[in-house]
Scaffold this active site. Structure first.
Site, short mmCIF file in Angstrom:
data_model
loop_
_atom_site.label_atom_id
_atom_site.label_comp_id
_atom_site.label_asym_id
_atom_site.label_seq_id
_atom_site.Cartn_x
_atom_site.Cartn_y
_atom_site.Cartn_z
N HIS A 1 8.19 4.43 -9.77
CA HIS A 1 7.07 3.65 -8.98
C HIS A 1 7.58 3.77 -7.68
O HIS A 1 6.46 4.40 -7.04
CB HIS A 1 6.07 2.94 -10.11
CG HIS A 1 4.84 3.00 -9.28
ND1 HIS A 1 4.91 2.21 -8.66
CD2 HIS A 1 3.20 4.06 -9.72
CE1 HIS A 1 3.06 1.62 -8.74
NE2 HIS A 1 3.31 3.61 -8.90
N GLU B 1 8.42 6.76 -5.88
CA GLU B 1 7.22 7.86 -5.48
C GLU B 1 5.97 7.57 -4.50
O GLU B 1 6.04 7.96 -3.82
CB GLU B 1 6.17 7.77 -6.96
CG GLU B 1 5.05 8.81 -6.62
CD GLU B 1 4.31 7.92 -7.84
OE1 GLU B 1 2.53 8.02 -6.61
OE2 GLU B 1 4.17 7.72 -8.39
N HIS B 2 5.83 6.01 -4.94
CA HIS B 2 4.93 5.50 -3.02
C HIS B 2 5.37 5.67 -2.05
O HIS B 2 4.90 6.13 -1.10
CB HIS B 2 4.62 4.32 -3.15
CG HIS B 2 3.78 4.00 -4.39
ND1 HIS B 2 2.03 2.90 -3.98
CD2 HIS B 2 3.93 3.94 -5.95
CE1 HIS B 2 1.63 2.96 -4.51
NE2 HIS B 2 1.92 3.39 -5.88
N GLU C 1 -1.66 -3.76 -6.60
CA GLU C 1 -2.25 -2.72 -7.34
C GLU C 1 -1.49 -3.49 -8.99
O GLU C 1 -2.32 -3.30 -10.12
CB GLU C 1 -1.14 -1.30 -7.59
CG GLU C 1 -0.93 -0.14 -7.98
CD GLU C 1 -0.19 0.87 -8.65
OE1 GLU C 1 -0.49 1.64 -8.89
OE2 GLU C 1 0.27 0.46 -7.10
#
Length: 419
Positions: free
Chosen positions: A47, A50-51, A127
């Site tokens: 993840h 991906e950011h 997040e």
């Protein structure tokens, strides 16, 4: 509408669906690796990577990437799931070349700038905090843990504050080098485009890719656990579910039809019996979560602590009743809803591109609408009964967030399905 698939010399799969009435193009890159494929101690690295994709390359900084896409009215995004990571752009057909260039740049020339890593680390930690503060997010995190324990399928896709705080260029680049190879990628598009021209553009930009590792995935062991977080909230958020077939099995369509019939739309059993007849909750739905080798069939509901057990009893009674008492009209209704969903998605370039990439990643080929419709139509009362019997024969897993002290435990819940 025509779908064509090609394979480049380096093993890269290129697929497109020509939609002659479309006014735009959606294109994306699917990588057949996700959060499930992280090494021990690296929970959240897929993840995080991906950011970082849009944060700078050898040719563009983060601001330049964003402006170049938005200057032509485009939109870009990405997502990480258990078994895939995808990067995609929507734009007008005349800017297709730019879209291919941007996607190739962020995936083959990313520099993972250290200052951007530090900045994005803070964003992801926020997040994670937001997820922990959102009960209907947290309850699913706890539920995954109750299902799969310490297996990577039981871990949060976001990672933890501890793991995210530890990642640097080495960890991010390591995951990219390990899995972002030509054999693990599908470059796909849908909309107003010509496949031959698309293949040429992709070949020019992605020809430097080489073969990478294929994820070595271990089969998870179903835990049937019970995970709870006692919070001072108005509602108790509850999820329960059973081990179920994976998406590569013939029963995947039975799973979808059952989830819809049992707890999909406003005409479903759970909506009618739990919400409309008894007023036990505002939100309730069933879901079929399917991975390549396993799945989960479950239910989410938000209700008060006082009515949670009654709600669970009704859910158990309705699923058990489906073993022998599914009516022809409710089966037909569920299948009609799913068929309509398949056909309506064909009007969207984004949805068509998404389905194309996902189907090739999972099955090695595209599935056309006629195949999908036939598979849905083949679901029968008998096939659903077989699926339900298989599901409820196992021990459920459950999770709850909110006032939870009075909510029955997983053993009591299991007894409801065996009585």
């Amino acid at each position: 509408m025509q779908t064509t698939i090609s394979r480049l010399e380096n093993g890269l799969t290129v697929a497109s669906t020509h939609m002659p009435d479309a006014h735009s193009v959606a294109l994306g890159v699917w990588i057949k690796a996700g959060a499930r494929d992280e090494s021990e101690g690296q929970n959240g690295v897929a993840h995080f990577l991906e950011h970082m994709a849009f944060k700078g390359t050898r040719n563009r900084d983060a601001a330049h990437i964003a402006r170049e896409v938005e200057d032509v009215g485009g939109f870009m995004n990405a997502h990480t799931s258990r078994e895939e990571t995808a990067y995609y752009i929507n734009l007008l057909p005349e800017h297709l070349e730019l879209g291919v260039e941007i996607l190739s740049d962020i995936l083959t020339a990313s520099t993972l700038p250290k200052h951007e890593i530090e900045r994005e680390r803070g964003v992801i930690i926020q997040e994670i905090g937001q997820s922990l503060d959102t009960p209907d997010d947290l309850v699913f995190e706890l539920f995954n843990k109750a299902c799969f324990g310490d297996h990577t399928l039981g871990q949060s896709i976001l990672g933890t504050q501890q793991t995210v705080s530890s990642f640097g260029q080495q960890e991010l680049k390591g995951f990219m080098d390990r899995f972002y190879g030509s054999n693990q990628m599908i470059v796909c598009a849908a909309g107003l485009l010509k496949h031959e021209e698309f293949v040429v553009l992709v070949g020019e930009r992605f020809s430097g890719l080489s073969i990478s590792a294929v994820p070595d995935r271990s089969m998870p062991v179903w835990q049937g656990g019970d995970s709870r977080a006692d919070r001072d909230l108005e509602q108790t958020h509850t999820v329960f579910g059973f081990s179920a077939p994976g998406i590569t099995t013939a029963q995947r369509y039975d799973m979808l039809v059952l989830a819809n019939l049992y707890g999909g739309g406003m005409s479903s059993r759970l909506f009618q019996k739990v919400r409309e007849d008894r007023g036990l909750c505002y939100s309730i739905f069933a879901f079929a979560q399917m991975m390549s080798d396993t799945g989960v069939f479950g239910v989410y509901a938000g209700t008060s602590e006082e009515t949670a057990n009654e709600m669970l009893k009704v859910c158990a009674a309705e699923l058990t009743d489906c073993l022998s008492n599914i009516q022809a009209d409710e089966l037909l209704r569920s299948k009609q809803q799913l068929k309509a969903s398949v056909l309506m998605r064909l009007d969207s370039v984004s949805a068509t591109m998404d389905s194309l990439g996902r189907h090739i990643a999972l099955f090695g080929k595209a599935q056309n609408k006629d195949q999908l419709i036939r598979s849905i139509e083949a679901v029968s009362i008998d096939s659903l009964s077989i699926l339900i019997a298989k599901i409820i024969a196992g021990r459920p897993a459950m999770a709850a967030v909110g006032p939870v002290s009075a909510v029955m435990n997983v053993t009591d819940l299991s007894d409801l399905f065996s009585s």
